[in-house]
Scaffold this active site. Structure first.
Site, short mmCIF file in Angstrom:
data_model
loop_
_atom_site.label_atom_id
_atom_site.label_comp_id
_atom_site.label_asym_id
_atom_site.label_seq_id
_atom_site.Cartn_x
_atom_site.Cartn_y
_atom_site.Cartn_z
N ASP A 264 -4.80 34.96 -5.30
CA ASP A 264 -4.56 33.54 -5.08
C ASP A 264 -3.11 33.17 -5.42
O ASP A 264 -2.69 33.32 -6.57
CB ASP A 264 -5.53 32.76 -6.00
CG ASP A 264 -5.73 31.35 -5.52
OD1 ASP A 264 -4.95 30.89 -4.67
OD2 ASP A 264 -6.67 30.71 -6.00
N CYS B 186 -4.67 27.24 0.20
CA CYS B 186 -5.89 27.96 -0.14
C CYS B 186 -7.08 27.83 0.81
O CYS B 186 -7.48 28.79 1.45
CB CYS B 186 -6.29 27.50 -1.53
SG CYS B 186 -7.67 28.39 -2.12
N LYS C 85 -13.78 33.02 -6.21
CA LYS C 85 -13.58 31.62 -5.84
C LYS C 85 -13.93 31.37 -4.38
O LYS C 85 -13.43 32.04 -3.49
CB LYS C 85 -12.12 31.30 -6.15
CG LYS C 85 -11.41 30.35 -5.27
CD LYS C 85 -10.00 30.15 -5.78
CE LYS C 85 -9.28 29.18 -4.86
NZ LYS C 85 -7.96 28.79 -5.37
N HIS D 11 -14.19 27.86 -2.60
CA HIS D 11 -13.25 26.83 -2.13
C HIS D 11 -13.36 26.57 -0.63
O HIS D 11 -12.35 26.31 0.03
CB HIS D 11 -11.79 27.20 -2.51
CG HIS D 11 -10.95 25.97 -2.72
ND1 HIS D 11 -9.65 26.00 -3.17
CD2 HIS D 11 -11.26 24.66 -2.52
CE1 HIS D 11 -9.18 24.78 -3.23
NE2 HIS D 11 -10.13 23.94 -2.85
N HIS E 116 -3.04 31.99 -9.59
CA HIS E 116 -2.98 30.52 -9.43
C HIS E 116 -2.88 29.87 -10.82
O HIS E 116 -3.44 30.40 -11.77
CB HIS E 116 -4.29 30.09 -8.73
CG HIS E 116 -4.30 28.67 -8.24
ND1 HIS E 116 -4.24 27.59 -9.08
CD2 HIS E 116 -4.38 28.17 -6.98
CE1 HIS E 116 -4.29 26.48 -8.36
NE2 HIS E 116 -4.37 26.81 -7.07
N ASN F 77 -1.90 32.83 0.24
CA ASN F 77 -0.71 32.07 0.68
C ASN F 77 0.44 32.51 -0.21
O ASN F 77 0.25 33.30 -1.13
CB ASN F 77 -0.93 30.55 0.60
CG ASN F 77 -1.52 30.06 -0.70
OD1 ASN F 77 -2.63 29.57 -0.75
ND2 ASN F 77 -0.79 30.23 -1.79
#
Ligand code: NAG
Ligand code: NAG
Ligand code: NAG
Ligand code: NAG
Length: 518
Positions: free
Chosen positions: A38, A76, A130, A132, A250, A309
């Site tokens: 992340d 994300c 995660k 999301h 992150h 990203n």
């Protein structure tokens, strides 16, 4: 006709596997381990920057195939949506901002996602980490979207120990919520009308149940421990799909000291903790890899590693020599570290492939190697890149859309070496140095100078750092690119609503973010 169609991919699978390894007499679909980091930036991994402590990732990358032009979305949720669906987010209504925990944005139900594709070929499917990708209704959550098990966060930017996620509700929400509560809250609500309200909730589940045992434990370690358990318990008669979506690195900047110590030469405190978070991620991948070897799953394994990203330079990430950062359409936001690793399936390995690869290409590539029917994924944007990954053939991709967004009034596309940016590329427009002793989080100015009406044109091969705008120097290329961009615009669907839902408030569910309010 239908039966015939279904047969084709299976045959392709056999041929591919036999060619890839002459000793393999079977054509069983491989185990697939899909690891997502992340916000891991271009300059945050050992093979691009020797100061980063990533020995496990380096080894896998160098023994596999490093993807030198792997592209993703600038943030994300859109990136994860493109991985899971094979569609660009502009076609799912997910082109704007990441999903907040109280918004009903999600992957639409009629879009087939990776675990569903693989399940049809007999895979055991597990998700760790995660999500999301929306949870307003149970039907959008991992265990109802093809995963046999889920261990992690339904939302995304939680802290690493308490697993608490913040929701930012806006006045409209409070204004409606007082209608259903008492007079005291009416006063409270009207006071809150002036500013946004932050509401906290726990967000950690094992399958569909809240998992309070996670509280107090570092997320990266929890995730790798669970991934190792999934691998060890896996019944080898079936192929395995493991989607391991780490949160690291992150923000918030949190890491146990033992990882930070591996980066003690780094003077900037933020960058040192960040580097420690990457070191923890690296060790987690190392533990997972050891388990894959120990159990023999490596005999028939495709392991993928990618970031979602670019690096968040304001937290400690770095993308040099690329321009920009996470959230921007610059290369620094969208071109990321990625590789594939397999001890048996790669005919050519130990090198860097510079062909274009986009996150949407994972789903069709996995579907191909699993021998899955392509009936349900006919209209996707992704391209099967198996020949590129395993044999070093040319990429099948010549074009992609970085994003298009009517709200930000911007967009960018790629065709061959050319990149056209329309409007603002984002708010981080510079070449940000690695955080040093004297560089602090606040020094990262949000440069927001480019304007809506302009176009920029870059030759990414000759100018990967996007320093020389050639829009007025190359009018023929520019005109063709503008035409292509308009064609992509024609494919865009309206963005899903990002409105806050009052019934998402975790205080209604014992302080836990909980599905079931849309
Ligand atoms: C999914 O549903 C939307 C809205 O009804 C529709 O526009 C879209 O074409 C559908 N997509 C697929 C792949 O079925
Ligand atoms: C979650 O689901 C998986 C697969 O069904 C199962 O093996 C595991 O025990 C479940 N975990 C819990 C805590 O129920
Ligand atoms: C890796 O495994 C070792 C040994 O089990 C364990 O002590 C360590 O915490 C694990 N690291 C991570 C990041 O999970
Ligand atoms: C950038 O500046 C424009 C024009 O002043 C403004 O409309 C836009 O909201 C700004 N974007 C951000 C993210 O600050």
């Amino acid at each position: 006709m239908e039966a015939h169609r279904g047969m084709v991919p299976r045959l392709v699978c056999c041929v591919v596997v036999i060619l890839a390894s002459a000793t393999r007499a079977n054509c069983k679909p491989p185990h697939i381990v899909f690891i997502v980091a992340d916000d891991l930036g271009w300059n945050d991994v050992g093979w691009n920057n020797p100061k980063m402590a990533t020995p496990n990732l380096n080894r896998l990358a160098k023994q596999g195939v490093i993807l030198g032009s792997a592209y993703v979305q600038p943030i994300c949720s859109p990136s994860r949506a493109s991985f899971m669906t094979g569609y660009f987010p502009i076609r799912l209504g997910l082109q704007q901002k990441s999903i907040r925990p109280h918004s009903s944005k999600r992957i639409p139900r009629n879009i087939t996602i990776i675990p569903e594709v693989l399940k049809s070929r007999g895979y055991a499917t597990h998700m760790v980490g995660k999500w999301h990708l929306g949870f307003c209704n149970w039907k959008y959550t991992p265990t109802r979207r093809g995963f046999d098990s889920f261990f992690g966060n339904l939302f995304g930017s939680n802290d690493y120990y308490q697993h608490i996620a913040n929701g930012e509700f806006f006045p409209e929400f409070k204004a409606t919520s007082w209608l259903t509560s008492g007079p005291l809250s009416l006063i409270k609500s009207s006071l809150r009308m002036t500013s946004k309200v932050v509401i906290k909730g726990t967000d950690f589940r094992f399958n569909e149940t809240v998992y309070r045992e996670a509280i107090g434990h570092y997320a990266t370690e929890l995730f790798s421990e669970r991934a190792v358990t999934v691998i060890e318990r896996h019944d080898k008669a079936k192929p395995l799909f493991l989607y391991l979506a780490f949160k690291s690195p992150h923000g918030p900047l949190q890491v146990p000291k033992r990882y930070e110590r591996r980066c003690k030469k780094i003077k900037s405190k933020s960058r040192r903790i960040y580097c420690g978070m990457v070191a923890a991620l690296d060790e987690a991948v190392g533990n997972v890899t050891k388990a894959l070897f120990r159990t023999g799953l490596t005999d028939n394994l495709l392991l993928v590693f990618t970031s979602d990203n670019g690096g968040a330079v304001y937290v400690g990430g770095n993308n040099l020599p690329l321009r920009g950062a996470k959230t921007s359409l610059w290369e620094g936001g969208t071109r990321v570290p990625a590789f594939v690793f397999s001890p048996t399936l790669l005919g050519k390995r130990g090198y860097k492939h510079s062909g274009l690869f986009h996150g949407v290409d994972w789903l069709p590539t996995f579907a191909h190697v699993a021998g899955a029917s392509t009936d349900q994924i006919r209209s996707i944007d992704g391209i099967n890149q198996w020949q590129m990954l395993t044999k070093g053939r040319l990429s099948q991709r010549s074009e992609f859309v970085y994003n298009l967004d009517n709200q930000e009034k911007n967009g960018a596309i790629r065709f061959g070496d050319w990149k056209l940016i329309a409007g603002r590329a984002g708010v981080f427009n510079k070449w940000y140095p690695v955080m040093g002793e004297h560089v602090h989080n606040t020094d990262f100015d949000k440069d927001n100078t480019t304007d809506d009406s302009t176009y920029m044109l870059f030759n990414i091969k000759a100018d990967p750092s996007e320093r020389f705008d050639q829009f007025s120097l190359e009018p023929t290329v520019a005109a063709a690119m503008v035409e292509k961009l308009d064609r992509w615009r024609g494919l865009m669907v309206p963005a899903q609503s990002a409105d806050s839902h009052p019934r998402a408030d975790p205080s209604l569910y014992d302080g836990v973010w909980t599905p079931g309010w849309c």
